[in-house]
Design a protein around this motif. Structure first.
Motif, PDB file in Angstrom:
ATOM      1  N   SER A   1       0.845  -1.199   0.000  1.00 48.15           N
ATOM      2  CA  SER A   1       0.000   0.000   0.000  1.00 48.15           C
ATOM      3  C   SER A   1       0.876   1.242   0.000  1.00 48.15           C
ATOM      4  CB  SER A   1      -0.886   0.000   1.245  1.00 48.15           C
ATOM      5  OG  SER A   1      -0.075   0.127   2.406  1.00 48.15           O
ATOM      6  N   LYS A   2       0.261   2.381  -0.237  1.00 41.27           N
ATOM      7  CA  LYS A   2       0.991   3.651  -0.154  1.00 41.27           C
ATOM      8  C   LYS A   2       1.547   3.847   1.249  1.00 41.27           C
ATOM      9  CE  LYS A   2      -1.172   7.458   0.573  1.00 41.27           C
ATOM     10  NZ  LYS A   2      -2.051   8.654   0.490  1.00 41.27           N
ATOM     11  N   LYS A   3       0.761   3.499   2.241  1.00 41.69           N
ATOM     12  CA  LYS A   3       1.180   3.661   3.636  1.00 41.69           C
ATOM     13  C   LYS A   3       2.410   2.807   3.938  1.00 41.69           C
ATOM     14  CE  LYS A   3      -0.627   3.317   8.365  1.00 41.69           C
ATOM     15  NZ  LYS A   3      -1.817   2.951   9.192  1.00 41.69           N
ATOM     16  N   TYR A   4       2.407   1.584   3.462  1.00 38.68           N
ATOM     17  CA  TYR A   4       3.534   0.672   3.693  1.00 38.68           C
ATOM     18  C   TYR A   4       4.785   1.194   2.992  1.00 38.68           C
ATOM     19  CZ  TYR A   4       5.798  -3.852   4.494  1.00 38.68           C
ATOM     20  OH  TYR A   4       6.633  -4.853   4.916  1.00 38.68           O
TER      21      TYR A   4
ATOM     22  N   LYS B   1       5.452   4.269   2.207  1.00 42.54           N
ATOM     23  CA  LYS B   1       5.910   5.478   2.906  1.00 42.54           C
ATOM     24  C   LYS B   1       6.734   5.117   4.140  1.00 42.54           C
ATOM     25  CE  LYS B   1       3.485   9.118   3.729  1.00 42.54           C
ATOM     26  NZ  LYS B   1       2.406  10.021   4.183  1.00 42.54           N
ATOM     27  N   ALA B   2       6.235   4.164   4.923  1.00 41.55           N
ATOM     28  CA  ALA B   2       6.944   3.763   6.142  1.00 41.55           C
ATOM     29  C   ALA B   2       8.334   3.235   5.807  1.00 41.55           C
ATOM     30  CB  ALA B   2       6.129   2.710   6.882  1.00 41.55           C
TER      31      ALA B   2
ATOM     32  N   GLU C   1       1.115   3.322  -6.113  1.00 44.94           N
ATOM     33  CA  GLU C   1       1.323   3.430  -4.663  1.00 44.94           C
ATOM     34  C   GLU C   1       2.731   3.933  -4.342  1.00 44.94           C
ATOM     35  OE1 GLU C   1      -2.195   1.023  -5.269  1.00 44.94           O
ATOM     36  OE2 GLU C   1      -0.187   0.917  -6.143  1.00 44.94           O
TER      37      GLU C   1
ATOM     38  N   ALA D   1       3.558   7.595  -2.598  1.00 46.36           N
ATOM     39  CA  ALA D   1       4.396   7.608  -1.389  1.00 46.36           C
ATOM     40  C   ALA D   1       5.567   8.567  -1.565  1.00 46.36           C
ATOM     41  CB  ALA D   1       4.903   6.198  -1.082  1.00 46.36           C
TER      42      ALA D   1
END
Length: 247
Positions: free
Chosen positions: A177-180, A182-183, A206, A210
């Motif tokens: 995901s985009k969130k993953y 980014k992290a 994604e 990010a």
């Protein structure tokens, strides 16, 4: 017999769709991908042109369904040549390209990527797999190159072959995901993120989103235009029609 050349999530989906058929063979390049295809008709191993010819003759292949990755150019070129030489019907599924926006650095091929990366300095996060690690390492210089690869034996072995330190290896299975993304990018203090244009199924969007939110420069290694079908429903229809015709 129908030959499905796998290597993508779309290949897995097609195999799931045609479980009721019994006249197909799926081939994939490595053992790592076998666990994702729910079929006992899977063969593992790479083939060159001549091996493909023999394979088609031995199995009386009447249809080749090319569902390889958009960047598996040699495999597709060989499969097309085999189909033409043996007069076998051939179809190619091709993912749509991703709209990149203005922030991305778009390079036409790996050669341009090597040239560009040899001029920059900083931390680069690669999401292009393990295949080209050796060439990237030649132009690394004093930069930090981090490689996100599949958690497969062959991928790890490729890293070991070029003495990649463990701290620079991220072995994990997508999609992400985009969130993953980014992290991960933030954790490694990334300044550049290298990716292929693998389409929406390959998670390109994604990664781009990010990068945009973190102010990271995305470097996209492009691919040549290739004719193909971008509709899995149509791919399935061709397979079923060929199966019905018994050819």
């Amino acid at each position: 017999m129908i030959w499905i050349i796998g290597g993508t999530s779309e290949a897995r989906e097609i195999v799931d769709r045609i479980k009721d058929l019994n006249n197909y063979i799926v081939t994939i390049a490595t053992d790592g991908g076998k666990e994702f295809i729910n079929s006992n008709r899977v063969l593992v191993g790479r083939m060159n042109y001549q091996e493909m010819v023999e394979f088609c003759k031995e199995n009386q292949i009447s249809l080749i369904v090319d569902l390889t990755h958009p960047y598996a150019e040699i495999v597709s070129q060989n499969a097309k040549k085999v189909a033409k030489d043996l007069e076998i019907y051939y179809i190619r599924y091709m993912r749509d390209k991703t709209y990149l926006g203005g922030n991305a650095i778009y390079l036409n091929n790996y050669e341009e990527a090597y040239d560009y990366l040899s001029t920059i300095s900083g931390t680069v996060f690669f999401t292009t797999g393990s295949k080209n690690i050796g060439d990237f390492e030649k132009i690394r210089g004093n930069n930090r190159f981090i490689y996100r690869i599949l958690p497969a034996i062959e991928s790890i072995e490729e890293c070991r072959k070029y003495n990649i330190q463990m701290k620079d290896i991220v072995a994990v299975l997508g999609p992400f995901s985009k969130k993953y993304n980014k992290a991960m990018l933030e954790e490694y203090k990334t300044e550049y993120c290298v990716m292929k244009d693998s389409g929406d199924k390959g998670g390109t969007l994604e990664k781009l989103l990010a990068c945009e939110e973190l102010g990271i420069k995305p470097i996209v290694i492009g691919r040549e235009y290739e004719r193909g079908i971008n509709d899995l429903d149509l791919v399935e229809k061709v397979i079923r029609e060929k199966n019905k015709g018994g050819k």
